[in-house]
Design an enzyme around this catalytic site. Structure first.
Site, short mmCIF file in Angstrom:
data_model
loop_
_atom_site.label_atom_id
_atom_site.label_comp_id
_atom_site.label_asym_id
_atom_site.label_seq_id
_atom_site.Cartn_x
_atom_site.Cartn_y
_atom_site.Cartn_z
N ARG A 223 0.85 -1.19 0.00
CA ARG A 223 0.00 0.00 0.00
C ARG A 223 0.89 1.24 0.00
NH1 ARG A 223 -3.14 -2.96 -1.56
NH2 ARG A 223 -5.10 -3.70 -0.66
N HIS A 271 1.05 -0.33 -10.40
CA HIS A 271 0.11 -1.13 -9.61
C HIS A 271 -0.26 -2.42 -10.35
CE1 HIS A 271 -3.07 -0.76 -6.22
NE2 HIS A 271 -2.79 -2.02 -6.45
#
Length: 308
Positions: A223, A271
């Site tokens: 994250r 990502h």
């Protein structure tokens, strides 16, 4: 008939509708899957946290909200969400995370970037053996455990830190506030796979970065808020951290003006480390609906107090 609301962006419907229906059929479930139901008729919500649906109060019959993503930080604090919430633990996502982490650990370990940069001259480089390259994971949940075990199979000495005690074969486990710096103290490569909570925000900051051996390398497929960006940039500039490969960020897409793009010691990936796979994720959703209909415990139920 079981009514399941598919609450994700319209672009996801074509990706998930057929795999979900196939998974329901394979489990012997009669499910009416739609993008629109009267709220009072919905039994289950198949959910993506960026869905327009943010008010769960009208869904009085709903037995569970089944997340399509591994992360639940965007939904877990929603005050209208009183239904059970299940996060996604997708075998396909886990495999892709293991491959991404293993690939980039080996890239660092074998110094592949430098080898590519030396293409204009003969300059032999002999890397150490894996057994001489300590790796530490911050986060020993489903993904952290799978990646840690993969690296132990390759011979790396692996340590891991979690907020609560863990016991993982072949992995030296630390936990709690007092265990964080000892876990980092010998880590030549650090992999971040923690959830995004108040307790984990900026867990890699000036103090913890200073606890690493000089020249350590960082992988963050977890994250974005786990890292204090300013502290990492400072550590990269001094050489305390030799390189960082970052797949997740506080703002995504990463803004064009962000210093990470131009920093010579940063690799940005967009990502891509782990994405929910429709076929395998659909089987997880179907299994949880089957459990809900047969009074069995739901898989991957989120602890609201812990935040994951």
């Amino acid at each position: 008939m079981i009514n399941a609301l598919f609450a994700a962006h319209d672009t996801r419907w074509d990706t998930y509708a057929a795999p979900l229906k196939a998974a329901f059929q394979a489990k012997g479930l009669e499910v009416d899957l739609r993008q629109d139901f009267p709220p009072e008729a919905v039994d289950y919500i198949v959910y993506a946290p960026n869905s327009p649906l943010q008010d769960f109060a009208p869904y009085t019959r709903c037995k569970a909200v089944l997340n399509l993503w591994a992360g639940v930080e965007r939904i877990v604090g929603n005050p209208t969400l009183t239904q059970p919430l299940c996060r996604m633990v997708d075998p396909g996502l886990t495999r892709s995370m293991v491959e991404w982490v293993t690939g980039h650990v080996l890239r660092y370990h074998l110094d592949i970037d430098a080898s590519i940069a030396r293409q204009d001259r003969w300059q032999p480089f002999v890397p150490p053996l894996a057994e001489e390259r300590p790796v530490t994971f911050l986060g020993l949940g489903e993904l952290g455990q799978a990646c840690a075990q993969a690296l132990t199979q390759l011979g790396f000495p692996v340590s891991g830190w979690a907020r609560t005690p863990k016991d993982l074969p072949g992995v030296t486990c630390y936990h709690g506030p007092d265990g964080l710096e000892p876990a980092l103290s010998a880590a030549e490569i650090v992999v971040l796979l923690l959830p995004d909570t108040k307790e984990t925000e900026n867990i890699l900051g000036a103090r913890t970065l200073a606890a690493l051996p000089k020249g350590a390398r960082i992988l963050n497929p977890g994250r974005g808020p786990l890292i204090d960006d300013a502290a990492l940039l400072a550590a990269l500039d001094t050489g305390q951290v030799a390189h960082a490969t970052l797949d997740v960020f506080r703002t995504e897409p990463l803004p064009a003006e962000h210093p990470y793009w131009a920093h010579p010691r940063v690799t940005v990936t967009p990502h891509i480390a782990a994405e929910t796979r429709p076929i395998t994720a659909s089987r997880v959703i179907a299994e949880n609906i089957h459990r809900g209909e047969t009074d069995q415990p739901l898989l991957y139920l989120v602890d609201r107090l812990q935040g994951y």
